[in-house]
Design a protein around this motif. Structure first.
Motif, short mmCIF file in Angstrom:
data_model
loop_
_atom_site.label_atom_id
_atom_site.label_comp_id
_atom_site.label_asym_id
_atom_site.label_seq_id
_atom_site.Cartn_x
_atom_site.Cartn_y
_atom_site.Cartn_z
N LEU A 1 -12.38 7.43 4.13
CA LEU A 1 -11.66 8.70 4.05
C LEU A 1 -12.58 9.73 3.42
N LYS A 2 -12.53 10.96 3.91
CA LYS A 2 -13.30 12.03 3.28
C LYS A 2 -12.40 13.26 3.17
N ASP A 3 -11.40 13.08 2.29
CA ASP A 3 -10.36 14.08 2.13
C ASP A 3 -10.22 14.50 0.68
N GLY A 4 -11.31 14.38 -0.08
CA GLY A 4 -11.25 14.75 -1.48
C GLY A 4 -10.22 13.93 -2.23
N ALA A 5 -9.60 14.55 -3.22
CA ALA A 5 -8.64 13.84 -4.05
C ALA A 5 -7.43 13.35 -3.26
N ARG A 6 -7.16 13.95 -2.10
CA ARG A 6 -6.04 13.49 -1.27
C ARG A 6 -6.30 12.11 -0.69
N SER A 7 -7.53 11.67 -0.72
CA SER A 7 -7.86 10.34 -0.20
C SER A 7 -7.10 9.25 -0.94
N TYR A 8 -6.83 9.46 -2.23
CA TYR A 8 -6.16 8.41 -3.01
C TYR A 8 -4.75 8.16 -2.49
N GLN A 9 -3.98 9.24 -2.26
CA GLN A 9 -2.61 9.06 -1.78
C GLN A 9 -2.60 8.52 -0.37
N ARG A 10 -3.52 8.96 0.45
CA ARG A 10 -3.60 8.43 1.80
C ARG A 10 -3.87 6.92 1.76
N LEU A 11 -4.75 6.51 0.85
CA LEU A 11 -5.03 5.08 0.71
C LEU A 11 -3.76 4.32 0.32
N GLU A 12 -2.98 4.87 -0.58
CA GLU A 12 -1.75 4.21 -0.99
C GLU A 12 -0.80 4.05 0.19
N ASN A 13 -0.71 5.06 1.04
CA ASN A 13 0.16 4.97 2.21
C ASN A 13 -0.33 3.90 3.18
N ILE A 14 -1.65 3.80 3.31
CA ILE A 14 -2.22 2.78 4.19
C ILE A 14 -1.93 1.39 3.65
N ILE A 15 -2.04 1.21 2.34
CA ILE A 15 -1.74 -0.09 1.74
C ILE A 15 -0.26 -0.42 1.87
N ALA A 16 0.60 0.61 1.70
CA ALA A 16 2.06 0.39 1.78
C ALA A 16 2.47 -0.09 3.16
N ALA A 17 1.66 0.20 4.18
CA ALA A 17 1.97 -0.25 5.54
C ALA A 17 1.59 -1.70 5.77
N GLY A 18 1.10 -2.37 4.75
CA GLY A 18 0.73 -3.78 4.87
C GLY A 18 -0.75 -4.03 5.11
N THR A 19 -1.57 -3.00 4.99
CA THR A 19 -3.00 -3.12 5.24
C THR A 19 -3.68 -3.85 4.09
N LYS A 20 -4.50 -4.83 4.42
CA LYS A 20 -5.33 -5.50 3.43
C LYS A 20 -6.58 -4.65 3.22
N VAL A 21 -6.83 -4.26 1.98
CA VAL A 21 -7.90 -3.32 1.67
C VAL A 21 -8.83 -3.92 0.61
N SER A 22 -10.13 -3.82 0.88
CA SER A 22 -11.12 -4.27 -0.11
C SER A 22 -11.84 -3.10 -0.76
N GLY A 23 -11.89 -1.95 -0.05
CA GLY A 23 -12.65 -0.84 -0.60
C GLY A 23 -12.19 0.49 -0.04
N LEU A 24 -12.47 1.55 -0.81
CA LEU A 24 -12.30 2.92 -0.35
C LEU A 24 -13.68 3.54 -0.26
N TRP A 25 -14.03 4.01 0.93
CA TRP A 25 -15.34 4.60 1.16
C TRP A 25 -15.17 6.09 1.37
#
Length: 671
Positions: free
Chosen positions: A252-276
């Motif tokens: 993600l390259k959305d500045g500080a908004r990347s954090y909330q977007r990551l949370e939404n992606i995880i909430a959908a059941g996505t297995k996540v190892s890193g935020l790039w």
């Protein structure tokens, strides 16, 4: 290795294979002189050669010496030798050293024996053609080009607007090494521009725009043992970091908004190892799209409180990755520091050379200067990135060394250009090693050359177009993984969804879905928003796409026990995770030309759907095994084409019947 002399010639054999055949009427060696023109524009090159002389060296005198066998070549009997080759070796290995007695020689052509039905692979990372037979491949690191197909509209437009269309042979990672179906490998030790020409039935022609240091030959009884030998020669990567197995790296390259977007992606059941977040350094706007601000330190305005965020994510098992390249923007804070110390390459006037990287200028850090290497590894990567808390990064742009700069070591930049990706990889590896984090930090590169294997822990396939096209789309990633994997690069991955969006070419949901299916069966899953994020669909903007992506990350994590066994094999034997079908089925000649399917280790066969609109898919199953379709459990005999349903979420994947991982593979049906 044997030399058999004959009237007017000789044969060189390696483990019974005829490699060089020389006769006065059919010489194997030509030398001469050329005058090259090389023009670079933003990483793309226009290169042509005016051949002043090309002379066949018809006469060869073979002499045994204490160093091996010496072969003196001249144009005719009684004339002075122009080139002397010294050959040494054993049954399975040979080295041919070149010594030019005529100092005017700057072009060498060597003809290697070939069979009419022979196949050849390698050449670094080749994206269009895995089997290189029948074509000529220049070996010069560069931007790969947009579209890479001179018959396509997008390539035409890219050529007209930015000289950036590319062709089938353009690649970030060339390497003058090939593997033959005759079960031998040939490597040219040179950094000069070179080319492999595989268009003739009876011989392969190797062209080098310098006198090469040597040619290395290796013969083995099997493809597996040959790949093992090559990985030992060029270097092996450390095991993948344990944290990678947790799931996908979300780009993600959305500045500080990347954090909330990551949370939404995880909430959908996505297995996540890193935020790039490659924009961790800030952005600038250009006509190409939003570009990064090339000053390698955290940008607090775009990512306020980033250091604290990194620690909080790490506590949840999520790592943070960034971006770096070997250039510094003139309007950044690091440029004056490096400039004052003399760490940049110079121009003709002895001043810092500035390069236009697309509407902004940069200095080129001179990695032939040991002090500049130390400064970049310690000051930039060590302090600003590793000590700050990054667990990895994209190490970009190793193919961009301008050919008109002057370097500290005094070597012509045209000879250093191909070497540059390996030097760049070494700088990154040195920084990681200095912190004791080899095997824990993961950086990935698209550029490469001989020896990059020793330093770069993970390749990425570069900047594919956001489409299904034959020469620049999803399918090219497979060829790139297979060709580079034969040469000792065990780990390969790509931007899920592609990267380059130009001239109205944008992602579809289908493209992301099919790319994610392939990504689940690669060593690392990683997404990218592309060069124009606002114009292109992202994984979190379509509920169906996100649900699908989440499921494919679950597939990836489910297969981790198997992947770990492949990583262990890569560490101990140098075998790549993604393998050509012939690596384990070398008696099945049909496998030799297949480049749109691969073995994921020895037991899984993956045939990604790489064309739009596909709801069923046909692939070839190698002879010598029975194959189980992982989604239906149906068993198919090997040695035949098979067509299966391929709805979203069920890409054509088969496992060997009787595999010790059969129970694990069967578990995929429950996800």
């Amino acid at each position: 290795m044997q030399i058999q002399t004959q009237p007017n010639g000789f044969d060189l054999l390696l483990d019974g294979r005829l490699v060089l055949h020389h006769h006065s009427d059919a010489p194997c060696l030509f030398v001469g002189h050329g005058d090259a023109r090389m023009d670079m524009y933003r990483g793309n090159f226009d290169i042509e050669d005016y051949v002043v002389e090309r002379t066949p060296l018809r006469h060869a005198e073979v002499t045994e010496t204490s160093d091996g066998i010496e072969i003196a070549f001249s144009a005719a009997e009684g004339q002075p030798a122009r080139m002397v080759l010294t050959v040494s070796g054993d049954e399975r290995n040979a080295v041919v050293f070149f010594n030019a007695h005529d100092l005017s020689v700057n072009r060498v052509w060597l003809r290697v024996q070939a069979d009419a039905d022979e196949h050849v692979w390698g050449g670094g990372e080749q994206m269009s053609y895995f089997d290189m037979r029948g074509r000529r491949f220049p070996l010069w690191t560069s931007e790969p080009g947009v579209g890479r197909d001179k018959t396509s509209e997008i390539t035409f437009k890219a050529d007209v607007t930015g000289k950036s269309g590319g062709d089938y042979w353009n690649t970030n990672y060339p390497q003058p090494t090939y593997v033959s179906s005759r079960r031998y490998a040939l490597h040219v030790e040179t950094t000069a521009y070179s080319a492999f020409d595989f268009r003739r039935d009876g011989f392969h022609e190797i062209e080098v725009w310098a006198v090469p240091e040597r040619i290395e030959l290796a013969a083995r009884p099997s493809f597996v043992s040959l790949v093992e030998a090559l990985s030992e020669r060029f270097g092996r990567q450390p095991p993948l970091p344990e944290w990678v197995y947790g799931g996908a790296i979300i780009g993600l390259k959305d500045g500080a908004r990347s954090y909330q977007r990551l949370e939404n992606i995880i909430a959908a059941g996505t297995k996540v190892s890193g935020l790039w977040c490659e924009d961790w350094v800030g952005l600038r706007n250009t006509s190409f799209g939003a570009r990064l601000f090339w000053d390698w330190k955290a940008n607090e305005e775009r990512y306020p409180g980033l250091r604290q965020r990194l620690a909080e994510m790490a506590d949840r098992g999520i790592r943070f990755l960034g971006y770096v390249n070997p250039y510094l923007a003139v309007d950044g804070s690091l440029f004056p520091e490096a400039d004052a110390a003399g760490y940049f390459a110079k121009n003709e006037a002895g001043e810092t050379a500035l390069v236009d990287f697309g509407e902004f200028d940069c200095g080129v850090v001179d990695f032939t200067n040991p002090d500049a290497v130390e400064w970049f590894a310690e000051r930039v990567i060590g302090q600003n990135m590793i000590d700050f808390g990054l667990s990895g990064w994209m190490a970009d742009f190793g193919e961009y060394l301008p050919i008109d700069v002057h370097l500290t070591n005094g070597v012509d930049a045209r000879l250093m250009h191909n070497a540059w990706p390996t030097l760049w990889a070494e700088v990154n590896a040195r920084a990681v090693e200095s912190r004791g984090k080899t095997g824990e930090i993961l950086f990935f590169m698209r550029a490469g050359y001989t020896g990059v294997q020793r330093y770069c822990p993970l390749l990425w396939a570069g900047d594919q177009s956001v489409d299904f096209t034959r020469h620049d789309g999803l399918v090219t990633v497979i060829s790139g993984a297979l060709s580079s994997g034969l040469l000792g690069n065990a780990y390969h991955h790509s931007d899920i969804g592609g990267y380059t969006s130009l001239f109205g070419n944008v992602r579809t949901a289908e493209l992301i879905i099919r790319w994610a299916e392939m990504g689940a069966f690669t060593p690392v899953m990683r997404t990218h928003e592309g060069n124009r994020p606002r114009d292109n669909l992202q994984i979190d903007q379509d509920p169906e796409v996100l649900r699908h992506f989440a499921r494919m990350t679950q597939v990836y994590v489910h297969l981790v026990p198997y992947l770990k066994s492949l990583v262990a094999e890569a560490s101990s034997r140098g075998l790549p995770v993604q393998r050509p079908l012939f690596l384990h089925f070398e008696d099945d000649a049909r496998t030799y030309a297949i480049q749109d399917a691969y073995l994921y280790g020895p037991d899984l066969l993956v045939a990604p759907v790489w064309q739009a609109g596909g709801t069923e898919w046909t692939t070839y199953l190698p002879a010598g095994a029975e194959w189980v379709h992982v989604w239906s459990g149906e068993t198919y005999p090997g040695g035949a084409d098979v067509t299966v349903a391929a709805p979203y979420g069920k890409p054509p994947v088969f496992h060997r019947a009787g595999s010790r991982f059969s129970e694990l593979f069967a578990g995929l049906r429950n996800l």
